[in-house]
Scaffold this active site. Structure first.
Site, short mmCIF file in Angstrom:
data_model
loop_
_atom_site.label_atom_id
_atom_site.label_comp_id
_atom_site.label_asym_id
_atom_site.label_seq_id
_atom_site.Cartn_x
_atom_site.Cartn_y
_atom_site.Cartn_z
N LYS A 1 0.84 -1.21 0.00
CA LYS A 1 0.00 0.00 0.00
C LYS A 1 0.87 1.27 0.00
O LYS A 1 0.58 2.22 -0.71
CB LYS A 1 -0.92 0.01 1.23
CG LYS A 1 -1.95 -1.12 1.22
CD LYS A 1 -3.01 -0.94 2.31
CE LYS A 1 -2.47 -1.06 3.72
NZ LYS A 1 -1.91 -2.37 4.08
N ARG B 1 -9.90 0.59 9.00
CA ARG B 1 -9.44 -0.80 9.07
C ARG B 1 -10.45 -1.67 9.77
O ARG B 1 -10.24 -2.87 9.90
CB ARG B 1 -8.15 -0.81 9.88
CG ARG B 1 -6.91 -1.32 9.15
CD ARG B 1 -5.78 -1.25 10.15
NE ARG B 1 -4.56 -1.86 9.72
CZ ARG B 1 -3.55 -1.22 9.15
NH1 ARG B 1 -3.66 0.05 8.86
NH2 ARG B 1 -2.44 -1.86 8.88
N ARG C 1 -0.61 -9.73 12.82
CA ARG C 1 -1.18 -8.65 11.98
C ARG C 1 -2.05 -9.23 10.88
O ARG C 1 -3.10 -8.69 10.54
CB ARG C 1 -0.05 -7.82 11.38
CG ARG C 1 0.62 -6.92 12.41
CD ARG C 1 1.96 -6.42 11.92
NE ARG C 1 1.88 -5.58 10.74
CZ ARG C 1 2.90 -5.36 9.93
NH1 ARG C 1 4.08 -5.92 10.16
NH2 ARG C 1 2.76 -4.59 8.87
P1 AMP Z 1 0.49 0.05 8.62
O1 AMP Z 1 1.68 0.92 8.45
O2 AMP Z 1 -0.72 0.53 7.87
O3 AMP Z 1 0.78 -1.41 8.38
O4 AMP Z 1 0.08 0.16 10.19
C1 AMP Z 1 0.97 -0.26 11.20
C2 AMP Z 1 0.20 -0.54 12.48
O5 AMP Z 1 -0.45 0.65 12.93
C3 AMP Z 1 -0.93 -1.57 12.36
O6 AMP Z 1 -0.44 -2.90 12.46
C4 AMP Z 1 -1.79 -1.18 13.54
O7 AMP Z 1 -1.20 -1.61 14.76
C5 AMP Z 1 -1.71 0.34 13.54
N1 AMP Z 1 -2.78 0.94 12.70
C6 AMP Z 1 -2.63 1.60 11.53
N2 AMP Z 1 -3.82 2.01 11.05
C7 AMP Z 1 -4.74 1.59 11.94
C8 AMP Z 1 -6.17 1.69 11.99
N3 AMP Z 1 -6.87 2.28 11.02
N4 AMP Z 1 -6.80 1.13 13.06
C9 AMP Z 1 -6.12 0.53 14.04
N5 AMP Z 1 -4.79 0.39 14.06
C10 AMP Z 1 -4.09 0.92 13.01
#
Ligand code: AMP
Length: 268
Positions: A62, A135, A218
């Site tokens: 992404k 999410r 995750r």
């Molecule tokens: P990402 O960089 O999008 O993979 O996000 C890294 C981590 O941030 C995720 O594994 C979650 O722990 C947290 N996170 C990011 N976006 C969200 C969201 N919309 N809701 C809840 N946790 C989030």
């Protein structure tokens, strides 16, 4: 006549530039006028505003896709993961909560995420892309309500579908530049100098959650909490899915779709 004169004068020069070049494009003179280069740097002025959401499992690319979309279409990207990592780096209250949850692969509470993102959205220009938020169904419902209130509903959700065997390797090879959110991959998109961001010369870091144990959690969270969003957005009729093993395979599909849907395709 008076009306026509006023109409001409009230338009910005770029309006006329965009409109006058259409016949040239159709006549195959695009190269002569270098229109594609010029338009690459323009926001989408006269078409439908881009209000996009990128979905996909962790490691589906992404971050890479949103940078490419941002470069091509000059739109704002709001990445929930980047915002959280920046809060962690700054030691804010949200950062202190987030660091524990992220390290164990858990989600941050809906309330925190909704406040964080809606605040970001308030300051954005009209074309934007959300990466990583919403999410959960709850986040999606609240977001929809808030956007509908200001007449800015999402108009396209792009789901990235990458086979699982590819994803784990990517995660292990991934390095990030936290302040900008730039993502590097040692196998197919390495930095020019090892461990250093190409643009700023600052240090790259490994994400604390990019290890096989946390990744498994995750992925489970994604399956149980985020995948239901696919059905949610299918019902709204705004979901498309792009398939591929690499970001290079997927990106052209996204670009084609955006050009087709947002009315800028005529200019390329
Ligand atoms: P990402 O960089 O999008 O993979 O996000 C890294 C981590 O941030 C995720 O594994 C979650 O722990 C947290 N996170 C990011 N976006 C969200 C969201 N919309 N809701 C809840 N946790 C989030």
């Amino acid at each position: 006549m008076y009306f026509l004169k006023n109409y001409v004068l009230t338009k910005q020069p770029s309006y006329w530039f965009n409109h006058i070049q259409i016949p040239y494009t159709m006549m195959g003179l695009r190269k002569l006028f270098h229109t594609s280069n010029v338009l690459n740097s323009l926001p989408i002025r006269d078409g439908l505003p881009m209000r996009l959401l990128l979905l996909g499992s962790p490691g589906s690319g992404k971050g890479t896709q949103s940078s490419r979309i941002q470069r091509k279409f000059n739109i704002s990207v709001i990445s929930s993961g980047d915002l959280l990592r920046q809060n962690i780096a700054r030691g804010t209250k949200i950062g202190k909560i987030a660091v524990k949850e992220i390290e164990r692969g858990a989600y941050i509470s809906d309330d925190i995420m909704i406040e964080l993102i809606t605040k970001e959205l308030q300051n954005k220009q009209q074309n934007w892309l959300l990466d990583g938020f919403p999410r959960t169904i709850n986040q999606a419902v609240v977001l929809d309500d808030r956007l509908a209130m200001t007449n800015r509903s999402l108009n396209l959700v792009i789901n990235l579908h990458v086979p699982e065997d590819v994803i784990l390797q990517r995660i292990m090879d991934r390095w990030v530049h936290v302040p900008s959110g730039r993502v590097y991959n040692l196998s197919y998109n390495p930095p020019k100098i090892s461990g250093i961001d190409d643009i700023t010369g600052e240090k790259l870091t490994k994400r604390s959650d990019d290890n096989p144990e946390t990744f498994k959690i995750r992925l489970q969270k994604h399956r149980s909490l985020t995948e239901p969003l696919l059905e949610y957005y299918t019902k709204s009729n705004i979901l498309i899915t792009c398939y591929g093993r690499t970001s290079d395979e997927i990106y052209p599909q996204i670009e084609r779709e955006l050009l087709k849907r947002f009315g800028v395709g005529n200019f390329y």
